[in-house]
Design a protein around this motif. Structure first.
Motif, PDB file in Angstrom:
ATOM      1  N   VAL A 186       0.526  -1.091  -0.270  1.00  0.00           N
ATOM      2  CA  VAL A 186       0.014  -0.030   0.397  1.00  0.00           C
ATOM      3  C   VAL A 186       0.881   1.157   0.087  1.00  0.00           C
ATOM      4  CG1 VAL A 186      -1.672   1.864   0.845  1.00  0.00           C
ATOM      5  CG2 VAL A 186      -2.010  -0.985   0.955  1.00  0.00           C
ATOM      6  N   VAL A 187       1.894   1.614   0.923  1.00  0.00           N
ATOM      7  CA  VAL A 187       2.700   2.414   0.395  1.00  0.00           C
ATOM      8  C   VAL A 187       3.159   3.140  -0.393  1.00  0.00           C
ATOM      9  CG1 VAL A 187       4.719   3.791   2.266  1.00  0.00           C
ATOM     10  CG2 VAL A 187       3.121   2.741   3.763  1.00  0.00           C
ATOM     11  N   PRO A 188       3.715   2.103  -1.392  1.00  0.00           N
ATOM     12  CA  PRO A 188       4.938   2.382  -2.531  1.00  0.00           C
ATOM     13  C   PRO A 188       3.707   2.993  -3.099  1.00  0.00           C
ATOM     14  CG  PRO A 188       5.822   0.373  -1.811  1.00  0.00           C
ATOM     15  CD  PRO A 188       4.554   0.720  -0.941  1.00  0.00           C
ATOM     16  N   LEU A 189       2.220   2.206  -3.790  1.00  0.00           N
ATOM     17  CA  LEU A 189       1.381   2.910  -4.280  1.00  0.00           C
ATOM     18  C   LEU A 189       0.941   3.797  -3.762  1.00  0.00           C
ATOM     19  CD1 LEU A 189      -0.897   1.541  -6.664  1.00  0.00           C
ATOM     20  CD2 LEU A 189      -1.579   0.312  -4.768  1.00  0.00           C
ATOM     21  N   MET A 190       0.302   4.026  -3.127  1.00  0.00           N
ATOM     22  CA  MET A 190       0.031   5.503  -2.434  1.00  0.00           C
ATOM     23  C   MET A 190       0.907   6.920  -2.413  1.00  0.00           C
ATOM     24  SD  MET A 190      -0.686   5.062   1.314  1.00  0.00           S
ATOM     25  CE  MET A 190       1.327   5.641   2.332  1.00  0.00           C
ATOM     26  N   ALA A 191       2.541   6.531  -2.521  1.00  0.00           N
ATOM     27  CA  ALA A 191       2.619   7.527  -2.807  1.00  0.00           C
ATOM     28  C   ALA A 191       3.189   8.233  -4.254  1.00  0.00           C
ATOM     29  CB  ALA A 191       4.476   7.152  -1.801  1.00  0.00           C
ATOM     30  N   VAL A 192       3.015   6.793  -4.789  1.00  0.00           N
ATOM     31  CA  VAL A 192       3.707   6.933  -6.515  1.00  0.00           C
ATOM     32  C   VAL A 192       2.068   8.086  -6.889  1.00  0.00           C
ATOM     33  CG1 VAL A 192       3.855   6.244  -8.602  1.00  0.00           C
ATOM     34  CG2 VAL A 192       4.797   5.440  -6.808  1.00  0.00           C
ATOM     35  N   ALA A 193       0.819   7.592  -6.778  1.00  0.00           N
ATOM     36  CA  ALA A 193      -0.217   7.477  -7.002  1.00  0.00           C
ATOM     37  C   ALA A 193      -0.530   9.415  -6.693  1.00  0.00           C
ATOM     38  CB  ALA A 193      -1.591   7.238  -6.703  1.00  0.00           C
ATOM     39  N   TYR A 194      -0.375   9.771  -5.711  1.00  0.00           N
ATOM     40  CA  TYR A 194      -0.150  11.348  -4.525  1.00  0.00           C
ATOM     41  C   TYR A 194       0.851  12.381  -5.738  1.00  0.00           C
ATOM     42  CZ  TYR A 194      -0.719  14.788  -1.799  1.00  0.00           C
ATOM     43  OH  TYR A 194      -1.290  16.459  -1.423  1.00  0.00           O
ATOM     44  N   LEU A 195       1.711  11.273  -6.037  1.00  0.00           N
ATOM     45  CA  LEU A 195       3.102  12.327  -6.340  1.00  0.00           C
ATOM     46  C   LEU A 195       2.590  13.160  -7.790  1.00  0.00           C
ATOM     47  CD1 LEU A 195       6.099  10.528  -4.645  1.00  0.00           C
ATOM     48  CD2 LEU A 195       5.245  13.381  -4.533  1.00  0.00           C
ATOM     49  N   LEU A 196       2.233  11.202  -8.857  1.00  0.00           N
ATOM     50  CA  LEU A 196       2.119  12.111 -10.041  1.00  0.00           C
ATOM     51  C   LEU A 196       0.917  12.624 -10.107  1.00  0.00           C
ATOM     52  CD1 LEU A 196       1.951   7.922 -11.202  1.00  0.00           C
ATOM     53  CD2 LEU A 196       3.728   9.844 -12.015  1.00  0.00           C
ATOM     54  N   LEU A 197       0.232  12.512  -8.813  1.00  0.00           N
ATOM     55  CA  LEU A 197      -1.301  13.795  -8.900  1.00  0.00           C
ATOM     56  C   LEU A 197      -0.597  14.784  -8.892  1.00  0.00           C
ATOM     57  CD1 LEU A 197      -4.218  13.599  -9.478  1.00  0.00           C
ATOM     58  CD2 LEU A 197      -4.479  13.281  -7.202  1.00  0.00           C
ATOM     59  N   GLY A 198       0.170  15.099  -8.384  1.00  0.00           N
ATOM     60  CA  GLY A 198       0.691  16.297  -7.708  1.00  0.00           C
ATOM     61  C   GLY A 198       1.414  17.530  -8.409  1.00  0.00           C
ATOM     62  N   ALA A 199       2.055  16.111  -9.303  1.00  0.00           N
ATOM     63  CA  ALA A 199       3.153  16.387 -10.141  1.00  0.00           C
ATOM     64  C   ALA A 199       2.565  17.052 -11.699  1.00  0.00           C
ATOM     65  CB  ALA A 199       3.854  15.348 -10.710  1.00  0.00           C
ATOM     66  N   ALA A 200       1.466  16.658 -11.581  1.00  0.00           N
ATOM     67  CA  ALA A 200       0.160  17.034 -12.723  1.00  0.00           C
ATOM     68  C   ALA A 200       0.162  18.650 -12.508  1.00  0.00           C
ATOM     69  CB  ALA A 200      -0.550  16.269 -13.391  1.00  0.00           C
ATOM     70  N   VAL A 201      -0.431  19.224 -10.894  1.00  0.00           N
ATOM     71  CA  VAL A 201      -1.456  20.188 -10.864  1.00  0.00           C
ATOM     72  C   VAL A 201       0.228  21.105 -11.450  1.00  0.00           C
ATOM     73  CG1 VAL A 201      -1.439  21.236  -8.939  1.00  0.00           C
ATOM     74  CG2 VAL A 201      -3.063  19.691  -9.259  1.00  0.00           C
ATOM     75  N   VAL A 202       1.136  20.591 -10.795  1.00  0.00           N
ATOM     76  CA  VAL A 202       2.288  22.028 -10.907  1.00  0.00           C
ATOM     77  C   VAL A 202       2.763  21.918 -12.115  1.00  0.00           C
ATOM     78  CG1 VAL A 202       4.945  21.833 -10.490  1.00  0.00           C
ATOM     79  CG2 VAL A 202       3.048  20.840  -8.597  1.00  0.00           C
ATOM     80  N   LEU A 203       3.057  20.966 -12.925  1.00  0.00           N
ATOM     81  CA  LEU A 203       3.488  21.045 -14.279  1.00  0.00           C
ATOM     82  C   LEU A 203       1.822  21.751 -15.472  1.00  0.00           C
ATOM     83  CD1 LEU A 203       5.017  17.714 -15.601  1.00  0.00           C
ATOM     84  CD2 LEU A 203       5.964  19.406 -15.715  1.00  0.00           C
ATOM     85  N   LEU A 204       1.405  21.942 -14.519  1.00  0.00           N
ATOM     86  CA  LEU A 204       0.267  22.389 -15.461  1.00  0.00           C
ATOM     87  C   LEU A 204      -0.396  24.674 -14.854  1.00  0.00           C
ATOM     88  CD1 LEU A 204      -3.373  19.927 -15.420  1.00  0.00           C
ATOM     89  CD2 LEU A 204      -1.821  21.232 -17.671  1.00  0.00           C
ATOM     90  N   ASN A 205       0.551  24.555 -14.146  1.00  0.00           N
ATOM     91  CA  ASN A 205       0.491  25.775 -13.570  1.00  0.00           C
ATOM     92  C   ASN A 205       2.220  25.565 -13.084  1.00  0.00           C
ATOM     93  OD1 ASN A 205      -1.883  26.504 -11.953  1.00  0.00           O
ATOM     94  ND2 ASN A 205      -1.764  24.447 -11.688  1.00  0.00           N
ATOM     95  N   ILE A 206       2.483  25.225 -14.190  1.00  0.00           N
ATOM     96  CA  ILE A 206       4.458  25.353 -13.890  1.00  0.00           C
ATOM     97  C   ILE A 206       5.181  27.099 -13.838  1.00  0.00           C
ATOM     98  CG2 ILE A 206       5.094  25.660 -15.988  1.00  0.00           C
ATOM     99  CD1 ILE A 206       6.996  23.590 -13.510  1.00  0.00           C
ATOM    100  N   THR A 207       4.106  27.674 -14.518  1.00  0.00           N
ATOM    101  CA  THR A 207       4.355  29.120 -14.915  1.00  0.00           C
ATOM    102  C   THR A 207       4.093  30.073 -13.216  1.00  0.00           C
ATOM    103  OG1 THR A 207       2.048  30.186 -15.037  1.00  0.00           O
ATOM    104  CG2 THR A 207       3.886  29.529 -17.306  1.00  0.00           C
ATOM    105  N   GLU A 208       3.797  29.668 -12.592  1.00  0.00           N
ATOM    106  CA  GLU A 208       3.842  30.300 -10.741  1.00  0.00           C
ATOM    107  C   GLU A 208       4.625  29.534  -9.850  1.00  0.00           C
ATOM    108  OE1 GLU A 208       1.395  32.049  -9.528  1.00  0.00           O
ATOM    109  OE2 GLU A 208       0.737  32.345 -11.451  1.00  0.00           O
ATOM    110  N   PHE A 209       5.736  28.697 -10.117  1.00  0.00           N
ATOM    111  CA  PHE A 209       6.311  27.824  -9.762  1.00  0.00           C
ATOM    112  C   PHE A 209       7.751  28.845  -8.896  1.00  0.00           C
ATOM    113  CE2 PHE A 209      10.065  24.919  -8.505  1.00  0.00           C
ATOM    114  CZ  PHE A 209       9.285  23.487  -7.461  1.00  0.00           C
ATOM    115  N   PRO A 210       7.767  29.974  -9.479  1.00  0.00           N
ATOM    116  CA  PRO A 210       8.947  30.794  -8.905  1.00  0.00           C
ATOM    117  C   PRO A 210       8.213  31.871  -8.130  1.00  0.00           C
ATOM    118  CG  PRO A 210       9.093  30.539 -11.466  1.00  0.00           C
ATOM    119  CD  PRO A 210       7.939  30.006 -11.183  1.00  0.00           C
ATOM    120  N   ARG A 211       7.277  31.799  -8.229  1.00  0.00           N
ATOM    121  CA  ARG A 211       6.422  32.258  -7.558  1.00  0.00           C
ATOM    122  C   ARG A 211       5.744  32.032  -5.528  1.00  0.00           C
ATOM    123  NH1 ARG A 211       2.015  32.048  -4.838  1.00  0.00           N
ATOM    124  NH2 ARG A 211       0.942  31.290  -6.775  1.00  0.00           N
TER     125      ARG A 211
END
Length: 479
Positions: free
Chosen positions: A218-243
């Motif tokens: 469960v632990v590796p599976l949940m970690a990967v799923a959450y990190l992938l979800l978060g990475a998608a959010v960050v990439l879609l808002n990458i211009t906000e990253f410096p701020r």
């Protein structure tokens, strides 16, 4: 309920501001300096050790591997603190709280190393041939203070088995309500609580082998799923990253925040939520670390330090980025709903449902780890057979009640119990840390000689009350 909440908040503020934050930071800095930054200079060694396979026992009994103990402790670490806790820290302390959460992880990893090395050294055998240990055991055997071990055992059993499991259930219920807004409010909380209690009961009545088999998946599976979800959010808002980076650093040190008292709030929330999430110095992860079959206590200390980085620098950071790249309005928000709305605004309504599943996986694995910490310490407190089943019933009841409780009261009570537990543990490992550093020197000397480090009791005959580590092992060249 409001009176209770305000009282708990007042106790929390005084306990953390004037006692715990100075102690947590001071102990972490001392361990870092005394070990010459073990948590940073031996980072490559941590990855090597966590991949080691546990050799089979002559009697054929299955042992808990170093990785199994890592996932068990990660199961308790990686929970709602990584989603709701980080969101609460940002709400109350601003973006600057994230910076201090990072600093807490780097410094606290040294505390995690010390406490887990001691737990391995002073572990004892179970009747099934496995191991158990933790702060209660090194307080009794290392310090010779059984009363202190009893105090800690009662505290951690109450904190993790009862209070923290109520927190996990509370967050699952809150996120599920956000995902299903049309559900019957009166029946929703009780239904969630009963369902969680039933699922947890299936696992906890199966013993440590079933627990680690579940968490290893469960632990590796949940970690990967959450990190992938978060990475998608960050990439879609990458211009906000410096701020976002500027907000985090500016919130931690900015003059505007300093004038408004925001820096103090950022530091306090960063440290409190950082400790709740990664548990460094709290005395909880050593209970899982002691269960591992390793050739040297330092190996598990390194693995548990890596767990702190995994929890905070990876999973908590992703939550912070999910929230901050969407530039949300923080006023009036309470925790997991902030993360949920950030995902919803970026990815659409489907993401809120995915987060519900992720939170369930995170929180449920935490319940498993939390329960195990209590079980280990029940064995220290008493051998009466009826106590453990009674404890299991209390845990399941806490899960049901947690799903019904107020978010604010549940989290503030968790802070009080966590603070007292950390106080007892840190005061114990400060004098015992000299032993951990001796073991570190022994480990490094063997590595320099090209050996896979092995520790036996006769290596340091002046150390008393060590039950395990019989002198029947042979040093072999490192692979």
């Amino acid at each position: 309920m409001d009176t209770l909440d305000s009282t708990v908040v007042s106790v929390n503020d005084h306990l953390w501001t004037y006692l715990l934050i100075p102690l947590v930071v001071g102990a972490g800095l001392y361990f870092t300096v005394r070990s010459r930054g073990v948590q940073l200079r031996l980072l490559p060694e941590m990855f090597r050790v966590v991949r080691e396979k546990t050799p089979p026992r002559a009697d054929g009994r299955r042992q808990v591997s170093s990785f199994g103990a890592f996932t068990l402790s990660a199961a308790a670490r990686v929970g709602t603190g990584n989603i709701a806790g980080v969101a609460a820290a940002i709400t109350l302390g601003g973006a600057g709280a994230v910076f201090w959460m990072w600093m807490m992880a780097v410094i606290g990893a040294a505390s995690a190393f010390v406490e887990s090395v001691l737990a391995q050294l002073y572990k004892v055998r179970n009747s099934d041939g496995g191991y158990r240990g933790g702060p209660a055991y090194y307080m009794r055997r290392g310090l010779g203070k059984r009363w202190l071990g009893m105090l800690f055992a009662v505290t951690i059993t109450t904190t993790f088995g009862i209070v923290f499991n109520a927190v996990q259930a509370n967050t699952i219920s809150a996120v599920a309500k956000g995902s299903l807004p049309n559900a019957d409010t009166a029946l929703f909380g009780p239904a969630v609580g009963v369902l969680l209690a039933a699922l947890l009961g299936l696992v906890v009545f199966g013993g440590i082998k079933r627990i680690t088999s579940v968490t290893s998946v469960v632990v590796p599976l949940m970690a990967v799923a959450y990190l992938l979800l978060g990475a998608a959010v960050v990439l879609l808002n990458i211009t906000e990253f410096p701020r976002v980076i500027a907000d985090i650093v500016g919130g931690a040190f900015g003059f505007r925040e300093l004038a408004a008292g925001g820096v103090g709030a950022a530091i306090q929330q960063g440290i409190r939520r950082g400790m709740f999430s990664n548990e460094a110095g709290l005395g909880s992860a050593p209970n899982a670390g002691a269960a591992a079959e390793v050739s040297h206590p330092v190996k598990q200390g390194l693995v548990q330090s890596l767990g702190v980085f995994f929890d905070t620098l990876l999973v908590c950071t992703m939550t912070a980025f999910i929230i901050l790249v969407t530039n949300p309005e923080l006023a009036g928000r309470q925790g997991a709903d902030l993360t949920q709305s950030a995902l919803n605004d970026t990815l659409g309504t489907w993401a809120a449902h995915v987060l519900t599943l992720v939170v369930f996986m995170l929180a449920f694995s935490s319940m498993i780890g939390n329960y195990y910490y209590g079980e280990t310490n029940i064995a220290f407190i008493t051998r009466r057979r009826w106590v453990l089943p009674g404890y299991r019933v209390l845990v399941l009841a806490a899960v049901v009640l947690g799903a019904l409780g107020s978010v604010s009261v549940v989290w503030n009570l968790a802070d009080v119990f966590m603070g007292f537990m950390a106080l007892v543990n840190l005061l114990a490992i400060l004098p015992l840390s000299v032993i951990a550093f001796r073991l570190l020197d022994d480990y490094l000397a063997q590595r320099r000689a090209g050996l896979d480090p092995v520790f036996t009791r006769d290596s340091m005959p002046d150390l008393k009350s060590i039950q395990c580590w019989e002198p029947d092992r042979v040093k072999v060249p490192s692979a």
